[in-house]
Write an enzyme that holds these catalytic residues in place. Structure first.
Site, mmCIF file in Angstrom:
data_model
loop_
_atom_site.group_PDB
_atom_site.id
_atom_site.type_symbol
_atom_site.label_atom_id
_atom_site.label_comp_id
_atom_site.label_asym_id
_atom_site.label_seq_id
_atom_site.Cartn_x
_atom_site.Cartn_y
_atom_site.Cartn_z
ATOM 1 N N ASP A 56 -1.716 -1.155 10.945
ATOM 2 C CA ASP A 56 -1.939 -1.202 9.503
ATOM 3 C C ASP A 56 -2.569 -2.513 9.030
ATOM 4 O O ASP A 56 -2.965 -2.617 7.863
ATOM 5 C CB ASP A 56 -0.621 -0.991 8.737
ATOM 6 C CG ASP A 56 -0.245 0.478 8.612
ATOM 7 O OD1 ASP A 56 -1.046 1.329 9.024
ATOM 8 O OD2 ASP A 56 0.852 0.759 8.109
ATOM 9 N N LYS A 103 0.856 -1.193 0.000
ATOM 10 C CA LYS A 103 0.000 0.000 0.000
ATOM 11 C C LYS A 103 0.883 1.230 0.000
ATOM 12 O O LYS A 103 2.056 1.194 0.379
ATOM 13 C CB LYS A 103 -0.928 0.022 1.227
ATOM 14 C CG LYS A 103 -0.203 0.037 2.586
ATOM 15 C CD LYS A 103 0.273 1.380 3.084
ATOM 16 C CE LYS A 103 0.914 1.316 4.457
ATOM 17 N NZ LYS A 103 1.625 2.561 4.831
ATOM 18 N N GLY A 162 4.854 -6.154 6.142
ATOM 19 C CA GLY A 162 4.643 -7.072 7.264
ATOM 20 C C GLY A 162 3.184 -7.139 7.673
ATOM 21 O O GLY A 162 2.638 -8.226 7.951
ATOM 22 N N SER A 163 2.517 -5.991 7.695
ATOM 23 C CA SER A 163 1.098 -5.943 8.045
ATOM 24 C C SER A 163 0.257 -6.679 7.008
ATOM 25 O O SER A 163 -0.682 -7.402 7.343
ATOM 26 C CB SER A 163 0.628 -4.491 8.151
ATOM 27 O OG SER A 163 1.292 -3.819 9.195
#
Length: 289
Positions: free
Chosen positions: A137, A12, A103-104
């Site tokens: 996130d 994102k 990672g999120s």
């Protein structure tokens, strides 16, 4: 990978990031718009009947206990009381610590994919609530749509965004999110805006990333990337950095800019990519409403 199924974990960018206040517990109140991209990590999962959650490869600097994918699987197993387990492997392409949500997103994909593979059929909001305990996130990736976010990033509303391409430069420096948010020079009083105002002005100069000046001052390579990309159009930092991006509506122009982009800036290697904006997460249908 025999017996594994593969699932995308998209990156994102934050089209803007305004810090509008700070809660008593120290968390910052913000406004932002998350744009999902077709640039992703790949999560490989293989269901186990013995209940074990197993990471099949080591990740440099990340223990299994810290690994958000492992933590997500354990959290979902604990919540659902399933007797099943899973083997987990990850192909990382999204730069770690770059403000692109890698990672999120990985954790969110584990929650979404296991919701299907373990036949849990949990509703989206349940997965969002679980994801929030892993990181601020994570919820937006489970929400699965481009989103206007408020609060600490957990209050989400879907927004429609025009088709666009995103040129991304990530200097290989490690930006500490904690240090950036705790910097004394960080402004925390940007006047709140609205979805209606965002829809009118889009990515105009009224919208910005409040963390950008702090990061640029501390990390010259980030400032240099912003300066280089701003030759062509308005460039912004995503999240707390180090990634810098520009939105381009014309793919050919975006490819031309990418071809000119340096591999190194201010003495630091630069990761470079071109990504298309998505309307929905590829695994959006893996959670019920």
């Amino acid at each position: 990978m025999d017996g594994f199924q593969s699932f995308p974990a998209p990156a994102k960018v934050n089209l803007f990031l305004h810090i509008i206040g700070q809660r008593a517990d120290g968390y910052h109140l913000l406004q932002t718009v998350f744009r999902l991209l077709d640039f992703d990590d790949t999560i490989h999962l293989k269901v186990r009947a013995d209940g074990i959650i197993n990471r099949t490869q080591d990740i440099k600097g990340v223990s299994a206990e810290q690994d958000l994918c492992v933590r997500a699987a354990k959290l979902l197993k604990q919540h659902s009381k399933t007797e099943l387990g899973v083997d987990i492997a990850v192909d990382k392409r999204i730069p770690m610590g770059g403000g692109l949500g890698g990672g999120s997103s990985d954790a969110a994909t584990v929650l979404l994919a296991l919701n299907k593979l373990w036949n849990l059929n949990l509703p989206r909001q349940t997965l969002i609530d679980l994801g929030l305990t892993l990181g601020a996130d994570v919820p937006v990736f489970i929400f699965g749509q481009n989103a206007w976010a408020e609060g600490i990033g957990e209050q989400l509303q879907a927004v429609k965004l025009k088709p666009a391409w995103y040129i991304i430069m990530t200097p290989q420096v490690h930006v500490s999110t904690v240090e950036v948010f705790s910097a004394k020079e960080l402004t925390r009083n940007t006047i709140p805006t609205t979805i209606a105002a965002f829809s009118r002005v889009g990515a105009s100069n009224n919208l910005h990333n409040d963390l950008e000046p702090v990061v640029s001052q501390q990390y010259p390579a980030v400032a240099a990337c912003l300066e280089w990309l701003s030759q062509f159009t308005k460039a912004r930092m995503s999240g707390s950095g180090a990634s810098v991006f520009a939105e381009i509506e014309n793919k050919a122009l975006a490819e031309d800019i990418l071809a000119k982009m340096p591999h190194e800036i201010a003495g630091v290697p630069v990761f470079r990519c071109l990504a298309r904006g998505l309307d929905k997460h590829p695994l959006y249908e893996y959670a019920s409403e």
